[in-house]
Design a protein around this motif. Structure first.
Motif, PDB file in Angstrom:
ATOM      1  N   ASP A 108      11.177  -4.484  10.909  1.00 59.25           N
ATOM      2  CA  ASP A 108      11.453  -3.531  11.985  1.00 59.25           C
ATOM      3  C   ASP A 108      12.153  -2.277  11.465  1.00 59.25           C
ATOM      4  OD1 ASP A 108      14.650  -4.150  13.128  1.00 59.25           O
ATOM      5  OD2 ASP A 108      13.696  -5.511  11.729  1.00 59.25           O
ATOM      6  N   GLN A 109      12.992  -2.421  10.440  1.00 61.76           N
ATOM      7  CA  GLN A 109      13.647  -1.251   9.848  1.00 61.76           C
ATOM      8  C   GLN A 109      12.629  -0.370   9.112  1.00 61.76           C
ATOM      9  OE1 GLN A 109      16.496  -3.295   7.415  1.00 61.76           O
ATOM     10  NE2 GLN A 109      18.061  -3.354   9.025  1.00 61.76           N
ATOM     11  N   LEU A 110      11.672  -1.020   8.445  1.00 60.91           N
ATOM     12  CA  LEU A 110      10.665  -0.261   7.704  1.00 60.91           C
ATOM     13  C   LEU A 110       9.819   0.597   8.627  1.00 60.91           C
ATOM     14  CD1 LEU A 110       9.275   0.278   4.940  1.00 60.91           C
ATOM     15  CD2 LEU A 110       7.730  -1.615   5.504  1.00 60.91           C
ATOM     16  N   VAL A 111       9.386   0.032   9.755  1.00 59.40           N
ATOM     17  CA  VAL A 111       8.487   0.798  10.633  1.00 59.40           C
ATOM     18  C   VAL A 111       9.246   1.788  11.517  1.00 59.40           C
ATOM     19  CG1 VAL A 111       6.694  -0.968  10.610  1.00 59.40           C
ATOM     20  CG2 VAL A 111       8.452  -1.048  12.389  1.00 59.40           C
ATOM     21  N   LYS A 112      10.510   1.503  11.837  1.00 58.98           N
ATOM     22  CA  LYS A 112      11.275   2.408  12.694  1.00 58.98           C
ATOM     23  C   LYS A 112      11.994   3.500  11.896  1.00 58.98           C
ATOM     24  CE  LYS A 112      12.187  -0.814  16.507  1.00 58.98           C
ATOM     25  NZ  LYS A 112      13.231  -1.517  17.292  1.00 58.98           N
ATOM     26  N   PHE A 113      12.483   3.135  10.724  1.00 60.60           N
ATOM     27  CA  PHE A 113      13.255   4.082   9.909  1.00 60.60           C
ATOM     28  C   PHE A 113      12.742   4.083   8.465  1.00 60.60           C
ATOM     29  CE2 PHE A 113      16.097   1.819  12.941  1.00 60.60           C
ATOM     30  CZ  PHE A 113      16.284   2.848  13.862  1.00 60.60           C
ATOM     31  N   PRO A 114      11.494   4.499   8.244  1.00 58.65           N
ATOM     32  CA  PRO A 114      10.909   4.396   6.903  1.00 58.65           C
ATOM     33  C   PRO A 114      11.638   5.226   5.849  1.00 58.65           C
ATOM     34  CG  PRO A 114       9.475   5.649   8.367  1.00 58.65           C
ATOM     35  CD  PRO A 114      10.524   5.018   9.223  1.00 58.65           C
ATOM     36  N   ALA A 122       0.821  -1.211   0.000  1.00 58.87           N
ATOM     37  CA  ALA A 122       0.000   0.000   0.000  1.00 58.87           C
ATOM     38  C   ALA A 122       0.856   1.263   0.000  1.00 58.87           C
ATOM     39  CB  ALA A 122      -0.933  -0.007   1.208  1.00 58.87           C
ATOM     40  N   SER A 123       1.942   1.242   0.753  1.00 58.52           N
ATOM     41  CA  SER A 123       2.797   2.426   0.817  1.00 58.52           C
ATOM     42  C   SER A 123       3.550   2.631  -0.495  1.00 58.52           C
ATOM     43  CB  SER A 123       3.779   2.327   1.983  1.00 58.52           C
ATOM     44  OG  SER A 123       4.630   1.199   1.861  1.00 58.52           O
ATOM     45  N   LEU A 124       4.097   1.552  -1.057  1.00 59.55           N
ATOM     46  CA  LEU A 124       4.843   1.662  -2.303  1.00 59.55           C
ATOM     47  C   LEU A 124       3.935   2.062  -3.460  1.00 59.55           C
ATOM     48  CD1 LEU A 124       7.677   1.389  -3.436  1.00 59.55           C
ATOM     49  CD2 LEU A 124       7.286  -1.068  -3.718  1.00 59.55           C
ATOM     50  N   ALA A 125       2.667   1.672  -3.393  1.00 59.23           N
ATOM     51  CA  ALA A 125       1.713   2.028  -4.444  1.00 59.23           C
ATOM     52  C   ALA A 125       1.457   3.534  -4.506  1.00 59.23           C
ATOM     53  CB  ALA A 125       0.396   1.295  -4.231  1.00 59.23           C
ATOM     54  N   SER A 126       1.799   4.256  -3.434  1.00 56.34           N
ATOM     55  CA  SER A 126       1.613   5.709  -3.421  1.00 56.34           C
ATOM     56  C   SER A 126       2.738   6.456  -4.127  1.00 56.34           C
ATOM     57  CB  SER A 126       1.486   6.212  -1.974  1.00 56.34           C
ATOM     58  OG  SER A 126       2.738   6.101  -1.284  1.00 56.34           O
ATOM     59  N   HIS A 127       3.765   5.746  -4.560  1.00 57.50           N
ATOM     60  CA  HIS A 127       4.910   6.363  -5.244  1.00 57.50           C
ATOM     61  C   HIS A 127       4.454   6.999  -6.559  1.00 57.50           C
ATOM     62  CE1 HIS A 127       8.757   6.716  -7.365  1.00 57.50           C
ATOM     63  NE2 HIS A 127       9.380   6.517  -6.207  1.00 57.50           N
ATOM     64  N   LYS A 128       5.023   8.133  -6.892  1.00 52.84           N
ATOM     65  CA  LYS A 128       4.618   8.883  -8.084  1.00 52.84           C
ATOM     66  C   LYS A 128       4.869   8.136  -9.382  1.00 52.84           C
ATOM     67  CE  LYS A 128       9.082  11.294  -7.969  1.00 52.84           C
ATOM     68  NZ  LYS A 128       9.766  12.578  -7.684  1.00 52.84           N
ATOM     69  N   SER A 129       5.771   7.139  -9.359  1.00 56.76           N
ATOM     70  CA  SER A 129       6.078   6.400 -10.583  1.00 56.76           C
ATOM     71  C   SER A 129       5.198   5.171 -10.778  1.00 56.76           C
ATOM     72  CB  SER A 129       7.549   5.966 -10.586  1.00 56.76           C
ATOM     73  OG  SER A 129       8.405   7.077 -10.656  1.00 56.76           O
ATOM     74  N   MET A 130       4.275   4.915  -9.832  1.00 56.87           N
ATOM     75  CA  MET A 130       3.392   3.765  -9.952  1.00 56.87           C
ATOM     76  C   MET A 130       2.150   4.136 -10.757  1.00 56.87           C
ATOM     77  SD  MET A 130       5.101   1.529  -8.326  1.00 56.87           S
ATOM     78  CE  MET A 130       6.557   1.728  -7.299  1.00 56.87           C
ATOM     79  N   GLY A 140      16.137   0.988  -8.488  1.00 56.64           N
ATOM     80  CA  GLY A 140      16.379   1.929  -9.570  1.00 56.64           C
ATOM     81  C   GLY A 140      15.185   2.749  -9.990  1.00 56.64           C
ATOM     82  N   ILE A 141      14.452   3.285  -9.006  1.00 55.47           N
ATOM     83  CA  ILE A 141      13.357   4.203  -9.336  1.00 55.47           C
ATOM     84  C   ILE A 141      13.583   5.513  -8.582  1.00 55.47           C
ATOM     85  CG2 ILE A 141      11.775   2.271  -9.718  1.00 55.47           C
ATOM     86  CD1 ILE A 141      10.365   3.031  -7.111  1.00 55.47           C
ATOM     87  N   PRO A 142      12.962   6.608  -9.039  1.00 54.17           N
ATOM     88  CA  PRO A 142      13.202   7.915  -8.409  1.00 54.17           C
ATOM     89  C   PRO A 142      12.763   7.958  -6.947  1.00 54.17           C
ATOM     90  CG  PRO A 142      12.079   8.166 -10.522  1.00 54.17           C
ATOM     91  CD  PRO A 142      12.053   6.707 -10.190  1.00 54.17           C
ATOM     92  N   HIS A 143      13.390   8.834  -6.196  1.00 50.34           N
ATOM     93  CA  HIS A 143      12.997   9.024  -4.794  1.00 50.34           C
ATOM     94  C   HIS A 143      11.632   9.697  -4.719  1.00 50.34           C
ATOM     95  CE1 HIS A 143      13.530   9.638  -0.490  1.00 50.34           C
ATOM     96  NE2 HIS A 143      13.009  10.831  -0.663  1.00 50.34           N
ATOM     97  N   ASP A 144      10.844   9.284  -3.738  1.00 47.70           N
ATOM     98  CA  ASP A 144       9.553   9.911  -3.475  1.00 47.70           C
ATOM     99  C   ASP A 144       9.282   9.765  -1.982  1.00 47.70           C
ATOM    100  OD1 ASP A 144       7.050  11.010  -3.530  1.00 47.70           O
ATOM    101  OD2 ASP A 144       6.110   9.442  -4.730  1.00 47.70           O
ATOM    102  N   GLU A 145       8.829  10.835  -1.343  1.00 44.96           N
ATOM    103  CA  GLU A 145       8.597  10.809   0.102  1.00 44.96           C
ATOM    104  C   GLU A 145       7.293  10.126   0.486  1.00 44.96           C
ATOM    105  OE1 GLU A 145       8.846  14.784   1.535  1.00 44.96           O
ATOM    106  OE2 GLU A 145      10.962  15.024   1.026  1.00 44.96           O
ATOM    107  N   ALA A 146       6.386   9.929  -0.466  1.00 46.22           N
ATOM    108  CA  ALA A 146       5.043   9.431  -0.143  1.00 46.22           C
ATOM    109  C   ALA A 146       5.037   8.063   0.541  1.00 46.22           C
ATOM    110  CB  ALA A 146       4.178   9.420  -1.395  1.00 46.22           C
TER     111      ALA A 146
END
Length: 242
Positions: free
Chosen positions: A175-181, A21-29, A193-199
């Motif tokens: 644990d890394q994903l939820v503590k240091f997203p 769900a979180s990755l689906a919010s990326h602007k390149s999806m 290899g996809i662009p950075h996005d904060e979403a």
């Protein structure tokens, strides 16, 4: 333009739904209504491995295509995307990705690369104690015995080990994903290899998703909620289970 897949892999109750769900919010999806499990994609790729590569009639099967190789790959790609997304994406003008949750055999992963030329994957691992404790409380898995839960977790670790060494694959820990997203998603974007996005990191930071321990919540810190999970899970096990 061929739309490239990004597969989210991992055992159930390891955070795959939240990652998806979180990755689906990326602007390149590519944004489409149905983002979730992809049993058809999994099964059809398994079928193709048998039909085109492993069955006794594999050579005969390939000779009977009425398409050249490029046409065959394009037709299969469109077929998979249409079934998963509910719409064809072959007319997209922008560089976009479609995302689905599936854990593939290595041979099926190779078949996906053959069809799409490139496949990206994010594989999430979670501590076995937490996965087992979560699964025991979840309707889809709670009928399993304790030893079956343990074997299920171990088998998935073995099943997905090949993803640690594949191009365009990122292996992360729950644990890394939820503590240091933010840091975790920075690694993911570099690995695949996809662009950075904060979403995606923003989504993880403010959603407790499909949790066996808490109600789904928004606007809370996931870091604080997940901080003591492994200790709490361990404390619920009997001495024999430990």
């Amino acid at each position: 333009m061929t739309i490239k897949p990004i597969f989210v892999s991992g055992i159930g109750r390891s955070g795959t739904s939240a990652l998806l769900a979180s990755l689906a919010s990326h602007k390149s999806m590519h944004q489409y209504p149905r983002v979730g499990e992809a049993p058809f994609v999994t099964s059809f790729l398994n079928f193709l491995v048998d039909y085109e590569d492993k069955s006794p009639g594999a050579e005969y099967n390939k000779k009977n295509y009425r398409l050249d190789d490029a046409e065959r790959k394009a037709a299969i790609a469109d077929f998979l995307i249409l079934n998963q997304c509910g719409q064809a994406l072959s007319n997209e003008k922008e560089e976009k990705y479609w995302i689905a949750k599936t854990s593939l055999l290595e041979s099926s992963f190779d078949k996906a690369i053959e069809i799409f030329d490139e496949v990206r994957c994010v594989y999430i691992m979670r501590n076995g104690i937490e996965v087992i404790n979560s699964a025991r409380k979840f309707d889809g898995f709670k009928a399993l015995g304790f030893d079956e839960h343990c074997r299920r977790w171990l088998d998935n670790i073995k099943f997905c080990r090949y993803l640690h060494n594949r191009d365009y694959c990122s292996v992360i820990k729950h644990d890394q994903l939820v503590k240091f997203p933010e840091e975790t998603y920075k690694k993911v974007f570099e690995d695949i290899g996809i662009p950075h996005d904060e979403a995606p990191a923003s989504w993880i930071s403010s959603n407790i998703f499909n949790s066996s321990f808490d109600s789904t919540a928004k606007g809370v810190s996931t870091n604080s909620v997940f901080d003591n999970r492994v200790v709490d899970a361990w404390s619920e096990w009997s001495d024999e289970e430990k």
